[in-house]
Design a protein around this motif. Structure first.
Motif, short mmCIF file in Angstrom:
data_model
loop_
_atom_site.label_atom_id
_atom_site.label_comp_id
_atom_site.label_asym_id
_atom_site.label_seq_id
_atom_site.Cartn_x
_atom_site.Cartn_y
_atom_site.Cartn_z
N ILE A 17 3.98 2.13 3.88
CA ILE A 17 5.75 2.60 4.21
C ILE A 17 6.28 2.55 2.29
N ARG A 18 7.26 3.52 2.55
CA ARG A 18 7.79 3.84 1.52
C ARG A 18 8.63 3.16 0.74
N THR A 19 9.04 2.69 -0.46
CA THR A 19 9.98 1.78 -1.07
C THR A 19 10.86 1.92 -2.28
N PHE A 20 11.00 0.91 -2.90
CA PHE A 20 11.40 0.07 -3.98
C PHE A 20 10.79 -0.40 -5.05
N GLU A 21 10.53 -0.26 -6.02
CA GLU A 21 9.89 -2.04 -7.08
C GLU A 21 10.47 -1.54 -7.90
N PRO A 26 9.85 4.52 -7.56
CA PRO A 26 8.99 4.45 -5.75
C PRO A 26 8.12 4.22 -5.98
N ARG A 28 4.33 4.32 -2.42
CA ARG A 28 4.10 3.96 -1.34
C ARG A 28 3.41 2.46 -0.84
N ARG A 29 3.57 1.64 0.77
CA ARG A 29 2.85 0.40 0.67
C ARG A 29 1.79 0.25 1.48
N THR A 33 3.59 -5.33 5.24
CA THR A 33 4.60 -4.88 6.00
C THR A 33 4.83 -5.38 7.39
N ASP A 46 0.20 -1.51 -3.92
CA ASP A 46 1.60 -0.15 -4.05
C ASP A 46 0.83 0.56 -4.72
#
Ligand code: FE
Length: 296
Positions: A17-21, A26, A28-29, A33, A46
């Motif tokens: 999944i694409r998320t932000f940390e 940005p 991809r993780r 999930t 990550d």
């Protein structure tokens, strides 16, 4: 295509999944999930970037705590620097690995180096979280900062297969990093037409994550593409990896495995313990300054 005997198979392919940390970089993780909370003993992977950043755009993760596990940072492009509440600090440049055992707890920051922040550039890397067994969760924090030059590189097929041995062993080369439980962390770069058979003990849970290119993985030769993770069966003591002869690009992938802890996991944000009570204690210790603070 030939079937390679005695290889693990791919049981599941998961698209990250694409998320932000942190402050908003940005990632991809592939896990955790909603559908996959961990691959025991691994708690999180990550994939940071790759992202091209303009002047002033680079972001990091300011002061935050960890307790009960390890964070493994691997920089491919760009850089970062870290500081912590115990007085440690250091810089990570391309190819460097930091294996941080948070143990009983540290407060640290992971930020772009000042010059990188000012000028911008390409940022690309990984962070893996490795759980600690119950008996090690409260050990003293420890850092293993390994510069790129100290990470062994193994080769096969006249260099068509190249492996950076971050942890464990590959093609006769042994990693310099010490792990609390048996862990293997290998970065393969394979040219089109190259194949490799990597030993993976049956006692390990194992997965492969494709950084770029496309791999044919396992006895069932499943196609696994960029940003995808392949979970491997445990029915053989090796895994086959191939970059098809028709491929247009090299294959870069991480092959990561470890002996599962098979212990209860209580996790909340930056704390990973065995019970809810231990999580509450971790919050209390952090809020009352018992994990220290960073002096800036
Ligand atoms: Fe952190």
């Amino acid at each position: 295509m030939t079937t390679i005997a005695a290889s693990r198979s791919v049981t599941n392919v998961i698209t990250a999944i694409r998320t932000f940390e942190g402050e908003g970089f940005p990632v991809r993780r592939p896990f955790p999930t909603q559908t996959l909370s961990l691959v025991d003993p691994f708690l999180l992977l990550d994939h940071l970037g790759p992202v091209d950043l303009g002047p002033g755009e680079a972001k990091g993760a300011p002061d935050h705590p960890h307790r009960g596990f390890e964070t493994v940072t691997y920089v491919l492009e760009g850089n970062m620097e870290h500081k912590d509440s115990v007085g440690n600090s250091g810089k990570l440049n391309p190819g460097d690995v930091q294996w941080m055992t948070a143990g009983s707890g540290v407060v640290h920051s992971e930020m772009p180096q000042a010059e990188f922040k000012r000028k911008g550039g390409r940022l690309h890397g990984f962070q893996l979280w490795v759980n600690l067994p119950r008996k090690d969760k409260m050990i003293a924090p420890r850092y293993q900062d390994i510069p790129a030059a100290k990470i062994p590189i193994a080769e096969a097929e006249n260099g068509a297969v190249r492996v950076r041995v971050v942890a464990g062993e590959s093609l006769g080369k042994k990693a310099v990093i010490e792990t609390r439980t048996p862990i293997s962390y290998l970065h393969f770069t394979m040219q089109p037409g190259a194949t490799v058979r990597q030993a993976v003990s049956k006692s390990h849970n194992a997965f492969a994550y494709v950084i770029d290119g496309e791999g044919l993985i396992g006895a069932n030769q499943r196609r696994v593409g960029e940003g995808q993770m392949a979970i491997l069966s445990a029915d053989a003591d090796a895994v086959s990896i191939e970059n098809a002869a028709t491929a247009k690009a090299p294959l870069n992938l991480l092959l990561i495995s470890g002996v599962p802890l098979r212990e209860p996991v209580a996790r909340y944000g930056p704390f990973v313990m065995n019970t809810k009570e231990e999580i509450i204690r971790a919050f209390d210790d952090y809020q009352n300054g018992r994990m220290g603070q960073i002096t800036h």
